[in-house]
Design a protein around this motif. Sequence first.
Motif, PDB file in Angstrom:
ATOM      1  N   ASP A  16       9.707  46.588  -7.107  1.00  0.00           N
ATOM      2  CA  ASP A  16      10.811  47.507  -7.419  1.00  0.00           C
ATOM      3  C   ASP A  16      10.837  48.677  -6.443  1.00  0.00           C
ATOM      4  O   ASP A  16      11.902  49.197  -6.126  1.00  0.00           O
ATOM      5  CB  ASP A  16      10.664  48.053  -8.850  1.00  0.00           C
ATOM      6  CG  ASP A  16      10.683  46.945  -9.892  1.00  0.00           C
ATOM      7  OD1 ASP A  16      11.531  46.034  -9.777  1.00  0.00           O
ATOM      8  OD2 ASP A  16       9.840  46.975 -10.801  1.00  0.00           O
ATOM      9  N   ARG A  17       9.645  49.084  -5.994  1.00  0.00           N
ATOM     10  CA  ARG A  17       9.562  50.247  -5.111  1.00  0.00           C
ATOM     11  C   ARG A  17       8.368  50.117  -4.172  1.00  0.00           C
ATOM     12  O   ARG A  17       7.328  49.603  -4.558  1.00  0.00           O
ATOM     13  CB  ARG A  17       9.428  51.537  -5.926  1.00  0.00           C
ATOM     14  CG  ARG A  17       9.375  52.801  -5.076  1.00  0.00           C
ATOM     15  CD  ARG A  17       9.235  54.038  -5.945  1.00  0.00           C
ATOM     16  NE  ARG A  17      10.369  54.160  -6.863  1.00  0.00           N
ATOM     17  CZ  ARG A  17      10.413  55.027  -7.876  1.00  0.00           C
ATOM     18  NH1 ARG A  17       9.387  55.818  -8.100  1.00  0.00           N
ATOM     19  NH2 ARG A  17      11.473  55.088  -8.653  1.00  0.00           N
ATOM     20  N   ASN A  58      15.451  45.466   0.716  1.00  0.00           N
ATOM     21  CA  ASN A  58      16.347  46.052  -0.287  1.00  0.00           C
ATOM     22  C   ASN A  58      15.557  46.584  -1.487  1.00  0.00           C
ATOM     23  O   ASN A  58      15.885  46.328  -2.643  1.00  0.00           O
ATOM     24  CB  ASN A  58      17.393  45.028  -0.744  1.00  0.00           C
ATOM     25  CG  ASN A  58      18.547  45.676  -1.500  1.00  0.00           C
ATOM     26  OD1 ASN A  58      18.859  46.847  -1.304  1.00  0.00           O
ATOM     27  ND2 ASN A  58      19.171  44.917  -2.385  1.00  0.00           N
ATOM     28  N   CYS A  59      14.475  47.316  -1.169  1.00  0.00           N
ATOM     29  CA  CYS A  59      13.627  47.942  -2.187  1.00  0.00           C
ATOM     30  C   CYS A  59      13.819  49.453  -2.154  1.00  0.00           C
ATOM     31  O   CYS A  59      14.114  50.027  -1.102  1.00  0.00           O
ATOM     32  CB  CYS A  59      12.148  47.639  -1.924  1.00  0.00           C
ATOM     33  SG  CYS A  59      11.668  45.945  -2.192  1.00  0.00           S
ATOM     34  N   ALA A  60      13.601  50.082  -3.296  1.00  0.00           N
ATOM     35  CA  ALA A  60      13.614  51.543  -3.333  1.00  0.00           C
ATOM     36  C   ALA A  60      12.419  52.083  -2.571  1.00  0.00           C
ATOM     37  O   ALA A  60      11.343  51.479  -2.559  1.00  0.00           O
ATOM     38  CB  ALA A  60      13.578  52.028  -4.784  1.00  0.00           C
ATOM     39  N   TYR A  61      12.608  53.221  -1.919  1.00  0.00           N
ATOM     40  CA  TYR A  61      11.507  53.889  -1.226  1.00  0.00           C
ATOM     41  C   TYR A  61      11.721  55.387  -1.291  1.00  0.00           C
ATOM     42  O   TYR A  61      12.790  55.893  -0.966  1.00  0.00           O
ATOM     43  CB  TYR A  61      11.419  53.450   0.240  1.00  0.00           C
ATOM     44  CG  TYR A  61      10.382  54.234   1.028  1.00  0.00           C
ATOM     45  CD1 TYR A  61       9.031  54.089   0.734  1.00  0.00           C
ATOM     46  CD2 TYR A  61      10.748  55.143   2.016  1.00  0.00           C
ATOM     47  CE1 TYR A  61       8.074  54.808   1.414  1.00  0.00           C
ATOM     48  CE2 TYR A  61       9.790  55.863   2.707  1.00  0.00           C
ATOM     49  CZ  TYR A  61       8.458  55.695   2.403  1.00  0.00           C
ATOM     50  OH  TYR A  61       7.500  56.424   3.071  1.00  0.00           O
ATOM     51  N   GLN A  62      10.696  56.108  -1.761  1.00  0.00           N
ATOM     52  CA  GLN A  62      10.745  57.559  -1.830  1.00  0.00           C
ATOM     53  C   GLN A  62       9.479  58.101  -1.172  1.00  0.00           C
ATOM     54  O   GLN A  62       8.374  57.953  -1.707  1.00  0.00           O
ATOM     55  CB  GLN A  62      10.849  58.028  -3.284  1.00  0.00           C
ATOM     56  CG  GLN A  62      11.233  59.488  -3.412  1.00  0.00           C
ATOM     57  CD  GLN A  62      11.819  59.810  -4.774  1.00  0.00           C
ATOM     58  OE1 GLN A  62      12.056  58.931  -5.574  1.00  0.00           O
ATOM     59  NE2 GLN A  62      12.037  61.079  -5.029  1.00  0.00           N
ATOM     60  N   LYS A  94       7.486  50.250 -13.341  1.00  0.00           N
ATOM     61  CA  LYS A  94       7.852  49.701 -12.043  1.00  0.00           C
ATOM     62  C   LYS A  94       6.761  48.776 -11.488  1.00  0.00           C
ATOM     63  O   LYS A  94       5.566  49.019 -11.656  1.00  0.00           O
ATOM     64  CB  LYS A  94       8.080  50.830 -11.027  1.00  0.00           C
ATOM     65  CG  LYS A  94       9.142  51.844 -11.424  1.00  0.00           C
ATOM     66  CD  LYS A  94      10.524  51.235 -11.432  1.00  0.00           C
ATOM     67  CE  LYS A  94      11.579  52.300 -11.710  1.00  0.00           C
ATOM     68  NZ  LYS A  94      12.945  51.712 -11.784  1.00  0.00           N
ATOM     69  N   ALA A 153      11.384  48.693   3.593  1.00  0.00           N
ATOM     70  CA  ALA A 153      12.110  48.851   2.332  1.00  0.00           C
ATOM     71  C   ALA A 153      13.588  48.513   2.512  1.00  0.00           C
ATOM     72  O   ALA A 153      14.212  47.898   1.633  1.00  0.00           O
ATOM     73  CB  ALA A 153      11.942  50.277   1.813  1.00  0.00           C
ATOM     74  N   ARG A 154      14.146  48.905   3.637  1.00  0.00           N
ATOM     75  CA  ARG A 154      15.560  48.611   3.898  1.00  0.00           C
ATOM     76  C   ARG A 154      15.790  47.112   4.034  1.00  0.00           C
ATOM     77  O   ARG A 154      16.728  46.565   3.453  1.00  0.00           O
ATOM     78  CB  ARG A 154      16.001  49.337   5.170  1.00  0.00           C
ATOM     79  CG  ARG A 154      17.472  49.174   5.478  1.00  0.00           C
ATOM     80  CD  ARG A 154      17.900  50.023   6.654  1.00  0.00           C
ATOM     81  NE  ARG A 154      17.348  49.559   7.918  1.00  0.00           N
ATOM     82  CZ  ARG A 154      16.408  50.191   8.605  1.00  0.00           C
ATOM     83  NH1 ARG A 154      15.885  51.301   8.147  1.00  0.00           N
ATOM     84  NH2 ARG A 154      15.971  49.699   9.760  1.00  0.00           N
ATOM     85  N   LYS A 179       9.734  52.637   5.775  1.00  0.00           N
ATOM     86  CA  LYS A 179      11.183  52.841   5.680  1.00  0.00           C
ATOM     87  C   LYS A 179      11.990  51.620   6.092  1.00  0.00           C
ATOM     88  O   LYS A 179      12.843  51.148   5.330  1.00  0.00           O
ATOM     89  CB  LYS A 179      11.599  54.068   6.501  1.00  0.00           C
ATOM     90  CG  LYS A 179      11.472  55.378   5.754  1.00  0.00           C
ATOM     91  CD  LYS A 179      12.041  56.520   6.584  1.00  0.00           C
ATOM     92  CE  LYS A 179      12.033  57.811   5.779  1.00  0.00           C
ATOM     93  NZ  LYS A 179      12.572  58.943   6.569  1.00  0.00           N
ATOM     94  N   THR A 234       6.504  60.225  -3.016  1.00  0.00           N
ATOM     95  CA  THR A 234       5.949  59.783  -4.300  1.00  0.00           C
ATOM     96  C   THR A 234       4.507  60.238  -4.442  1.00  0.00           C
ATOM     97  O   THR A 234       4.082  60.700  -5.501  1.00  0.00           O
ATOM     98  CB  THR A 234       6.042  58.253  -4.427  1.00  0.00           C
ATOM     99  OG1 THR A 234       7.416  57.851  -4.325  1.00  0.00           O
ATOM    100  CG2 THR A 234       5.479  57.779  -5.760  1.00  0.00           C
TER     101      THR A 234
END
Length: 230
Positions: free
Chosen positions: A115-116, A147-151, A191, A143-144, A140, A154
């Motif tokens: 998920d992330r 197609n995963c969330a990335y912060q 997650k 994740a793109r 980065k 965190t």
Amino acid sequence: MWITIAGYCWLCRQPLDYDTKGICSSCIRHLPKQQNRCPCCLYPSHHSMMLCGRCLQSPPLWKQMLTVTDYQPPLNKLLHLYKYQPRPQIALCLARLFLLRWLSHRRENLVQKPDRIISVPLHRHRCWSRGFEQVEAIAKPLARWLNCAYQPDTLIRTRATLMQTHLNAKQRQQNLKHAFVLNNTVSVSGKNLALIDDVITTGATLNSIVPLLFRAGARSVEVWAICRTL
């Protein structure tokens, strides 16, 4: 009319049609293979689906570990160049190498998309001295593409730690004690997470971070890296 930008393979220096690829297909095919490895620690095992004796006695908290190859030529030299020269432009080809590895495992139904993605951060002083956040630069684009969330914030590194390179396992664990906290404005509850680093050696960084994620309610954690040191 299409314009091609020529480049060179970072490993063999042969010319490439597109600079963004970074590593030629021949070098990718000849990267050292990881065969008969424990899925949790990537140490040698009798079978790739069997846990090693160490993981049977003391199972890691994470679900599984995935890396491109072992920390040996040619990728160890490329990672050293990436981190210590530094060469941030190498990040994209390292991310692409991991993506190819992940897709290979996905075709065999050995991994699921998280998920992330969470990256292991540098301390702000070391990030300033190197000029960029080395693992974030890999995470980065990865994740793109997935197609995963990335912060990126965190995890927060609370203090500057010693360089891990010349420390033994016990010293590494002590060095990283209380070195990370989870950003309280970011929720990981429920997650499925992928924690990515550049190199995994003793697992001290993982043992410092993964419990934080589970205490915050993470459902599962996979560990990703470019290389694994044996």
